[in-house]
Design a protein around this motif. Sequence first.
Motif, mmCIF file in Angstrom:
data_model
loop_
_atom_site.group_PDB
_atom_site.id
_atom_site.type_symbol
_atom_site.label_atom_id
_atom_site.label_comp_id
_atom_site.label_asym_id
_atom_site.label_seq_id
_atom_site.Cartn_x
_atom_site.Cartn_y
_atom_site.Cartn_z
ATOM 1 N N SER A 151 0.846 -1.190 0.000
ATOM 2 C CA SER A 151 0.000 0.000 0.000
ATOM 3 C C SER A 151 0.881 1.239 0.000
ATOM 4 C CB SER A 151 -0.883 -0.029 1.251
ATOM 5 O OG SER A 151 -1.396 1.241 1.544
ATOM 6 N N MET A 152 0.523 2.224 -0.833
ATOM 7 C CA MET A 152 1.284 3.471 -0.867
ATOM 8 C C MET A 152 0.337 4.662 -0.851
ATOM 9 S SD MET A 152 4.546 2.975 -3.400
ATOM 10 C CE MET A 152 5.901 1.897 -2.908
ATOM 11 N N VAL A 153 0.689 5.655 -0.026
ATOM 12 C CA VAL A 153 -0.089 6.884 0.087
ATOM 13 C C VAL A 153 0.883 8.050 0.058
ATOM 14 C CG1 VAL A 153 -1.729 8.209 1.464
ATOM 15 C CG2 VAL A 153 -1.817 5.713 1.503
ATOM 16 N N LEU A 154 0.591 9.048 -0.781
ATOM 17 C CA LEU A 154 1.422 10.245 -0.852
ATOM 18 C C LEU A 154 0.716 11.370 -0.108
ATOM 19 C CD1 LEU A 154 4.093 11.253 -2.157
ATOM 20 C CD2 LEU A 154 2.681 12.198 -4.001
ATOM 21 N N TRP A 155 1.438 11.955 0.873
ATOM 22 C CA TRP A 155 0.886 13.012 1.730
ATOM 23 C C TRP A 155 1.543 14.347 1.417
ATOM 24 C CZ3 TRP A 155 -3.090 12.284 5.099
ATOM 25 C CH2 TRP A 155 -3.414 10.956 5.425
ATOM 26 N N SER A 156 0.738 15.417 1.439
ATOM 27 C CA SER A 156 1.256 16.765 1.227
ATOM 28 C C SER A 156 1.676 17.387 2.559
ATOM 29 C CB SER A 156 0.188 17.646 0.569
ATOM 30 O OG SER A 156 -0.891 17.854 1.468
ATOM 31 N N GLN A 157 2.303 18.553 2.472
ATOM 32 C CA GLN A 157 2.751 19.254 3.670
ATOM 33 C C GLN A 157 1.600 19.640 4.589
ATOM 34 O OE1 GLN A 157 5.194 22.165 1.280
ATOM 35 N NE2 GLN A 157 6.521 22.013 3.050
ATOM 36 N N ASP A 158 0.435 19.900 4.000
ATOM 37 C CA ASP A 158 -0.712 20.291 4.824
ATOM 38 C C ASP A 158 -1.583 19.095 5.202
ATOM 39 O OD1 ASP A 158 -1.734 19.795 2.343
ATOM 40 O OD2 ASP A 158 -2.696 21.751 2.074
ATOM 41 N N LEU A 159 -0.989 17.893 5.101
ATOM 42 C CA LEU A 159 -1.607 16.651 5.580
ATOM 43 C C LEU A 159 -2.882 16.290 4.816
ATOM 44 C CD1 LEU A 159 -1.008 17.160 9.403
ATOM 45 C CD2 LEU A 159 0.395 15.900 7.762
ATOM 46 N N HIS A 160 -2.862 16.569 3.518
ATOM 47 C CA HIS A 160 -3.906 16.093 2.622
ATOM 48 C C HIS A 160 -3.381 14.879 1.854
ATOM 49 C CE1 HIS A 160 -5.808 19.924 3.485
ATOM 50 N NE2 HIS A 160 -6.867 19.563 2.773
ATOM 51 N N THR A 161 -4.276 13.974 1.506
ATOM 52 C CA THR A 161 -3.902 12.809 0.724
ATOM 53 C C THR A 161 -3.805 13.209 -0.745
ATOM 54 O OG1 THR A 161 -5.131 11.407 2.267
ATOM 55 C CG2 THR A 161 -4.476 10.420 0.171
ATOM 56 N N VAL A 162 -2.601 13.120 -1.306
ATOM 57 C CA VAL A 162 -2.369 13.522 -2.692
ATOM 58 C C VAL A 162 -2.678 12.382 -3.651
ATOM 59 C CG1 VAL A 162 -0.622 14.326 -4.337
ATOM 60 C CG2 VAL A 162 -0.612 15.172 -1.980
ATOM 61 N N ASP A 163 -2.267 11.164 -3.290
ATOM 62 C CA ASP A 163 -2.445 10.023 -4.187
ATOM 63 C C ASP A 163 -2.389 8.727 -3.400
ATOM 64 O OD1 ASP A 163 -2.837 8.696 -6.550
ATOM 65 O OD2 ASP A 163 -0.925 9.272 -7.467
ATOM 66 N N VAL A 164 -3.032 7.705 -3.918
ATOM 67 C CA VAL A 164 -2.968 6.360 -3.344
ATOM 68 C C VAL A 164 -2.843 5.373 -4.502
ATOM 69 C CG1 VAL A 164 -4.341 6.941 -1.294
ATOM 70 C CG2 VAL A 164 -5.490 6.067 -3.330
ATOM 71 N N ASN A 165 -2.272 4.210 -4.230
ATOM 72 C CA ASN A 165 -2.178 3.220 -5.301
ATOM 73 C C ASN A 165 -3.264 2.153 -5.156
ATOM 74 O OD1 ASN A 165 -1.214 1.691 -3.160
ATOM 75 N ND2 ASN A 165 0.687 1.082 -4.159
ATOM 76 N N GLN A 166 -3.306 1.249 -6.125
ATOM 77 C CA GLN A 166 -4.345 0.219 -6.128
ATOM 78 C C GLN A 166 -4.212 -0.717 -4.930
ATOM 79 O OE1 GLN A 166 -7.044 -0.184 -8.157
ATOM 80 N NE2 GLN A 166 -6.458 1.825 -8.952
#
Length: 205
Positions: free
Chosen positions: A90-105
């Motif tokens: 599982s991969m999740v990309l987080w921004s500096q303001d703690l928003h979810t930018v992207d997730v993988n399948q």
Amino acid sequence: QSNIEARERDRRIKLIRAALAGQEGAMETRAVRQDGSVFDLELRYLPIGYAGAPHVLAVGRDITERKAALAALEAQEQKYRAIFDGSVDSMVLWSQDLHTVDVNQAFLRMTGLTREQVIGRHWTQRPDAQDMQRLIGYIEAALQGRETQAVEPVTRADGSSFHIELRYLPVRLGNTPYVLGVGRDVSERIVSERALRAAHVRSRC
């Protein structure tokens, strides 16, 4: 080549006429230096008043380095996308303001959540916010440049729970810092470890 030059000339004339009518305009093109080298050029046409009459101020800027940097960033993002989507973790990309930018399948399969439920949302707005409350400190530490890891129980969208092994890695895309969260379902490992500990305790009794 004459057709290309004519097209460029027509674009510039159109923008100059628009600027004379009070509308600022801009375009990107290629230009040739006196030594014959080619470079990327950004042109802006600004309406100004001069001696009581409308004029146009043309401002040119060499954007060769910027275009090269953007191309490099796009190549980096393509490489990131291939790794991101191809991972079994599982991969999740987080921004500096703690928003979810992207997730993988793999994240979607593991959690049962949908992209719509997480992408672009602050962690407090996600359906798994209760779990995220325990994890957000790890993400904040990674934003400060420290790699963090943990094993935590989390809940799927259907209400079932599992143990996930998490690593939060500070990464950069272009000049912007992000955090990449990598997760692996370790429920079976946790069960096996508990069974081994229980067996060890019984053997000592």
